[in-house]
Design a protein around this motif. Sequence first.
Motif, mmCIF file in Angstrom:
data_model
loop_
_atom_site.group_PDB
_atom_site.id
_atom_site.type_symbol
_atom_site.label_atom_id
_atom_site.label_comp_id
_atom_site.label_asym_id
_atom_site.label_seq_id
_atom_site.Cartn_x
_atom_site.Cartn_y
_atom_site.Cartn_z
ATOM 1 N N ALA A 408 -21.899 -28.806 -36.864
ATOM 2 C CA ALA A 408 -20.636 -28.199 -36.447
ATOM 3 C C ALA A 408 -19.814 -27.718 -37.638
ATOM 4 C CB ALA A 408 -19.823 -29.194 -35.617
ATOM 5 N N ALA A 409 -19.844 -28.447 -38.759
ATOM 6 C CA ALA A 409 -19.079 -28.020 -39.930
ATOM 7 C C ALA A 409 -19.617 -26.699 -40.482
ATOM 8 C CB ALA A 409 -19.114 -29.101 -41.004
ATOM 9 N N ARG A 410 -20.933 -26.567 -40.524
ATOM 10 C CA ARG A 410 -21.522 -25.314 -40.990
ATOM 11 C C ARG A 410 -21.164 -24.156 -40.050
ATOM 12 N NH1 ARG A 410 -25.091 -24.621 -44.824
ATOM 13 N NH2 ARG A 410 -25.487 -26.867 -44.898
ATOM 14 N N GLN A 411 -21.156 -24.425 -38.753
ATOM 15 C CA GLN A 411 -20.760 -23.392 -37.809
ATOM 16 C C GLN A 411 -19.291 -23.013 -38.003
ATOM 17 O OE1 GLN A 411 -20.659 -24.510 -33.687
ATOM 18 N NE2 GLN A 411 -20.391 -22.410 -32.962
ATOM 19 N N ALA A 412 -18.440 -24.005 -38.263
ATOM 20 C CA ALA A 412 -17.026 -23.723 -38.504
ATOM 21 C C ALA A 412 -16.853 -22.803 -39.704
ATOM 22 C CB ALA A 412 -16.261 -25.028 -38.712
ATOM 23 N N ASP A 413 -17.649 -23.026 -40.755
ATOM 24 C CA ASP A 413 -17.557 -22.148 -41.918
ATOM 25 C C ASP A 413 -17.965 -20.726 -41.573
ATOM 26 O OD1 ASP A 413 -16.603 -24.138 -43.508
ATOM 27 O OD2 ASP A 413 -18.465 -24.478 -44.625
ATOM 28 N N ALA A 414 -19.010 -20.570 -40.756
ATOM 29 C CA ALA A 414 -19.452 -19.225 -40.359
ATOM 30 C C ALA A 414 -18.357 -18.500 -39.578
ATOM 31 C CB ALA A 414 -20.729 -19.314 -39.525
ATOM 32 N N LEU A 415 -17.577 -19.243 -38.798
ATOM 33 C CA LEU A 415 -16.512 -18.632 -38.009
ATOM 34 C C LEU A 415 -15.258 -18.364 -38.843
ATOM 35 C CD1 LEU A 415 -16.626 -20.770 -34.731
ATOM 36 C CD2 LEU A 415 -17.510 -18.462 -35.051
ATOM 37 N N LEU A 416 -14.869 -19.325 -39.681
ATOM 38 C CA LEU A 416 -13.527 -19.340 -40.263
ATOM 39 C C LEU A 416 -13.418 -18.771 -41.666
ATOM 40 C CD1 LEU A 416 -12.588 -22.945 -39.093
ATOM 41 C CD2 LEU A 416 -11.611 -20.843 -38.199
ATOM 42 N N ARG A 417 -14.451 -18.913 -42.490
ATOM 43 C CA ARG A 417 -14.317 -18.524 -43.892
ATOM 44 C C ARG A 417 -14.295 -17.009 -44.046
ATOM 45 N NH1 ARG A 417 -16.645 -21.991 -48.629
ATOM 46 N NH2 ARG A 417 -14.549 -21.488 -49.352
ATOM 47 N N THR A 418 -13.605 -16.548 -45.096
ATOM 48 C CA THR A 418 -13.425 -15.120 -45.327
ATOM 49 C C THR A 418 -14.197 -14.677 -46.561
ATOM 50 O OG1 THR A 418 -11.398 -15.613 -46.562
ATOM 51 C CG2 THR A 418 -11.165 -15.055 -44.239
ATOM 52 N N SER A 419 -14.525 -13.378 -46.616
ATOM 53 C CA SER A 419 -15.303 -12.853 -47.743
ATOM 54 C C SER A 419 -14.488 -12.807 -49.028
ATOM 55 C CB SER A 419 -15.846 -11.465 -47.406
ATOM 56 O OG SER A 419 -14.791 -10.595 -47.034
ATOM 57 N N ARG A 420 -13.185 -12.543 -48.939
ATOM 58 C CA ARG A 420 -12.273 -12.653 -50.078
ATOM 59 C C ARG A 420 -11.278 -13.764 -49.793
ATOM 60 N NH1 ARG A 420 -11.463 -8.251 -53.523
ATOM 61 N NH2 ARG A 420 -10.188 -9.747 -54.704
ATOM 62 N N ARG A 421 -10.820 -14.418 -50.841
ATOM 63 C CA ARG A 421 -9.953 -15.571 -50.659
ATOM 64 C C ARG A 421 -8.541 -15.134 -50.277
ATOM 65 N NH1 ARG A 421 -11.203 -20.079 -55.221
ATOM 66 N NH2 ARG A 421 -9.987 -21.307 -53.730
ATOM 67 N N PRO A 422 -7.865 -15.917 -49.425
ATOM 68 C CA PRO A 422 -6.474 -15.612 -49.104
ATOM 69 C C PRO A 422 -5.610 -15.771 -50.352
ATOM 70 C CG PRO A 422 -7.027 -17.793 -48.303
ATOM 71 C CD PRO A 422 -8.313 -17.173 -48.792
ATOM 72 N N TRP A 423 -4.480 -15.083 -50.345
ATOM 73 C CA TRP A 423 -3.614 -15.089 -51.534
ATOM 74 C C TRP A 423 -2.173 -14.877 -51.100
ATOM 75 C CZ3 TRP A 423 -2.074 -10.205 -54.373
ATOM 76 C CH2 TRP A 423 -1.320 -10.489 -55.515
ATOM 77 N N CYS A 424 -1.283 -15.677 -51.672
ATOM 78 C CA CYS A 424 0.160 -15.485 -51.475
ATOM 79 C C CYS A 424 0.762 -15.082 -52.814
ATOM 80 C CB CYS A 424 0.816 -16.777 -50.982
ATOM 81 S SG CYS A 424 2.606 -16.617 -50.773
ATOM 82 N N PRO A 425 1.245 -13.860 -52.960
ATOM 83 C CA PRO A 425 1.787 -13.409 -54.244
ATOM 84 C C PRO A 425 3.146 -14.013 -54.596
ATOM 85 C CG PRO A 425 1.149 -11.543 -52.836
ATOM 86 C CD PRO A 425 1.166 -12.772 -51.981
ATOM 87 N N ASP A 426 3.779 -14.729 -53.647
ATOM 88 C CA ASP A 426 5.179 -15.076 -53.799
ATOM 89 C C ASP A 426 5.436 -16.559 -54.023
ATOM 90 O OD1 ASP A 426 5.180 -12.541 -51.783
ATOM 91 O OD2 ASP A 426 6.960 -12.555 -53.042
ATOM 92 N N LEU A 427 6.537 -16.822 -54.710
ATOM 93 C CA LEU A 427 7.129 -18.153 -54.824
ATOM 94 C C LEU A 427 8.425 -18.117 -54.048
ATOM 95 C CD1 LEU A 427 7.297 -20.993 -56.240
ATOM 96 C CD2 LEU A 427 8.547 -19.836 -58.064
ATOM 97 N N PHE A 428 8.659 -19.126 -53.203
ATOM 98 C CA PHE A 428 9.906 -19.130 -52.431
ATOM 99 C C PHE A 428 10.422 -20.532 -52.264
ATOM 100 C CE2 PHE A 428 6.315 -19.080 -49.470
ATOM 101 C CZ PHE A 428 6.580 -20.145 -48.630
#
Length: 428
Positions: A408-428
């Motif tokens: 199930a964990a491997r399946q979760a990765d196939a569903l959820l992971r992205t090809s490029r990493r998420p990024w937040c440019p901001d500090l708040f």
Amino acid sequence: MTSSAATPRAVTPRTDIDVRPITETEFEDWNRALNIGFLREPTPAREELDARRPEFRPGRSLGAFDGGRCVATLRSFAQELTAVGGAAVPADAISNVTVSPTHRRRGLLTRMMAQDLAAAKERGDVVATLIAAEYPIYGRYGFGPATWMTEWTVDVPRSGLDPRWAGPEDGGRVDLVDAEDVRKLGPELHERLRVAQPGAVSRTEHWWKFATGALSHRPTWTEPCFAVYRSADGEVEGMVSYKADDHWDDSMQPQNTASVNWLLAVSPAAERALWHYLCSIDWIVKVKSGWRAPDDLLPSFLPDPRAATVTIQTDWLWVRVLDVVRALEARTYGAAGTLVLEVVDGSGPAGGRYRLEASADGTGACAATTESADLTLDVAGLASLWLGDESAVRLAALGRVREERAGAARQADALLRTSRRPWCPDLF
């Protein structure tokens, strides 16, 4: 003899300390507590109060009051966070969290956080967000690290770039602009980036005024340099704000560093041109990249990627899921499949068992279910997986996710992971 550090004394919570939204008349006292918590000069200057006052929203700034004095602070504000696939979800952005050193370990942060998150859930916010100054604090409130940040320092002479470079070779151009231009051009450029970048957050007009000196918390403000990249057809595709120091060695050779405040680009051509521009400025021998995604293209733009050395790498945006169904339905998925998640959230709003069904077109449907769970995880673990950066297989190895069904964990990765990493440019 025993050490007090070895045998910590439990502190009984003070029930007579009032935790509530502040009023306009308490704004200065609240800011004094804020400055004390962040180890700044306690008494806020009038200019500082005037600059912060537009951020005040009734009901969104909480204070803890002991004998009439503010001793803890928390502020939240409306924000939009980009989910995987580009949808914007309403978020409760939390900032300005402090507890005065005289009132630590009395449960004040817990009380303020509980009030704020309950109000966020009532408003219909899907998630809460924050940038954690300290790692150990926020996991106990259901937050998990959802994006990471890397800063590189580029040794320009080692980079292999042509020192005679005069501009982009793709027909575009780099121009210096002033603060007024940035306030005009920046918001639209940022919106173009935000809808394509999971983890990015909205910026207000207030943010752009601070970034360009139209407003400042400090009596003195050092103006940065601003440059934009325009494509061959004249469209603004990138923008950078940077400052440079003034350092010369004993043989009168320049040893100056350009430090990036922020760099936005909606195309690889814009990124390449702006990084190349920064590395081509006379007298600059080092370029500090500022807050970038861990898989940023910067090092690979250089003929010698080893010239870019990682100088900071840390967790950045933390997320707390408030509405599991809306959060999972807001994002897109990399494969078709069905996954049943048991989310543990104590007395929080996200606990329960949910069936996620991802379709081949990337959309997802989610609903509460009584089916047997495939994975069990806490709400902080769900936050780390939601934006696609973390691996369920990795969390399972760490004991933070439990597989109830093999694979199930491997399946979760196939569903959820992205090809490029998420990024937040901001500090708040």
